[in-house]
Write a protein that holds these residues in place. Structure first.
Motif, PDB file in Angstrom:
ATOM      1  N   UNK A 140      -2.427  -5.975   5.272  1.00 39.56           N
ATOM      2  CA  UNK A 140      -1.256  -5.937   4.387  1.00 39.56           C
ATOM      3  C   UNK A 140      -1.631  -6.339   2.958  1.00 39.56           C
ATOM      4  N   UNK A 141      -2.487  -7.349   2.829  1.00 35.04           N
ATOM      5  CA  UNK A 141      -2.934  -7.778   1.492  1.00 35.04           C
ATOM      6  C   UNK A 141      -3.710  -6.672   0.791  1.00 35.04           C
ATOM      7  N   UNK A 142      -4.558  -5.984   1.555  1.00 35.02           N
ATOM      8  CA  UNK A 142      -5.314  -4.870   0.965  1.00 35.02           C
ATOM      9  C   UNK A 142      -4.383  -3.739   0.546  1.00 35.02           C
ATOM     10  N   UNK A 143      -3.358  -3.510   1.343  1.00 37.47           N
ATOM     11  CA  UNK A 143      -2.391  -2.455   1.039  1.00 37.47           C
ATOM     12  C   UNK A 143      -1.626  -2.770  -0.243  1.00 37.47           C
ATOM     13  N   UNK A 144      -1.444  -4.048  -0.541  1.00 41.00           N
ATOM     14  CA  UNK A 144      -0.690  -4.454  -1.725  1.00 41.00           C
ATOM     15  C   UNK A 144      -1.495  -4.301  -3.017  1.00 41.00           C
ATOM     16  N   UNK A 145      -2.818  -4.186  -2.912  1.00 40.76           N
ATOM     17  CA  UNK A 145      -3.649  -4.039  -4.103  1.00 40.76           C
ATOM     18  C   UNK A 145      -3.491  -2.633  -4.675  1.00 40.76           C
ATOM     19  N   UNK A 146      -3.426  -2.551  -5.990  1.00 39.98           N
ATOM     20  CA  UNK A 146      -3.321  -1.233  -6.611  1.00 39.98           C
ATOM     21  C   UNK A 146      -4.403  -1.098  -7.676  1.00 39.98           C
ATOM     22  N   UNK A 157     -14.329   0.599  -1.996  1.00 39.81           N
ATOM     23  CA  UNK A 157     -14.611  -0.713  -1.412  1.00 39.81           C
ATOM     24  C   UNK A 157     -13.437  -1.168  -0.547  1.00 39.81           C
ATOM     25  N   UNK A 158     -12.218  -0.977  -1.054  1.00 36.80           N
ATOM     26  CA  UNK A 158     -11.035  -1.344  -0.272  1.00 36.80           C
ATOM     27  C   UNK A 158     -11.000  -0.550   1.036  1.00 36.80           C
TER      28      UNK A 158
END
Length: 188
Positions: A140-146, A157-158
């Motif tokens: 979820x934290x990775x999904x929130x990165x833009x 990398x993500x």
């Protein structure tokens, strides 16, 4: 004028402050410098990167061919730090999963008394559930990165970290299934 020794140059980073047009901050080694670029008042030109590079030659004697300019976007830097932090957390959680696997292997090999197996398996089930939950939160934290569309390296990398977490979650699911089977057999 400060002299330039190429062996001391790690990288030169520039940050443009839009509120003060023509004001730049430059990191040269561990020293940070302010550079003010001004065009003559009768000039109809706009400030260009070439003006900044010429100023570097003038102030520090850094030849044009040795200059590397990097624009640091504060938002992108924060996102990259978050990405790095998540990656470190994934590594810690992966270690935790390896420890659980090691403990489970010890139980399967008979390194624990039969009367202690069920409580140990139930404890491992809780640990494994917590580990899976942490992996889900990391997704979820990775999904929130833009990241900007042009920033393909960070997006890649993500994606690599997401794929790694998905493999680890599959491993968690397999271990959980085996744990549930073991607990069911011992509970009868």
């Amino acid at each position: 004028m400060q002299t330039f020794d190429p062996s001391e140059l790690d990288e030169i980073n520039f940050t443009y402050l839009p509120a003060a047009a023509g004001l730049f901050f430059m990191s040269f080694g561990s020293v940070r410098h302010s550079i003010i670029l001004e065009l003559p008042s009768n000039s109809y030109e706009v400030l260009k990167v070439q003006h900044l590079m010429d100023k570097m030659v003038e102030m520090f004697g850094i030849p044009l061919e040795c200059q590397k300019l990097f624009h640091k976007d504060p938002i992108e830097d924060k996102e990259m730090k978050k990405l790095s932090d998540i990656e470190k957390d994934v590594e810690k959680n992966e270690k935790r999963l390896s420890d659980i696997t090691y403990e489970l292997d010890g139980i399967h090999r008979g390194y624990i008394n039969d009367d202690l197996k069920l409580p140990a398996l139930n404890q491992l089930k809780k640990k494994l559930g917590g580990t899976s939950e942490i992996f889900m939160k990391q997704l979820l934290s990775l999904d929130a990165l833009s990241f900007e569309e042009s920033n393909k390296g960070r997006k890649r990398k993500r994606k690599t970290i997401v794929n790694r977490i998905q493999v680890l979650l599959d491993r968690c699911d397999g271990l959980m299934s085996g744990l549930n089977d073991q607990i069911a057999r011992l509970s009868i």
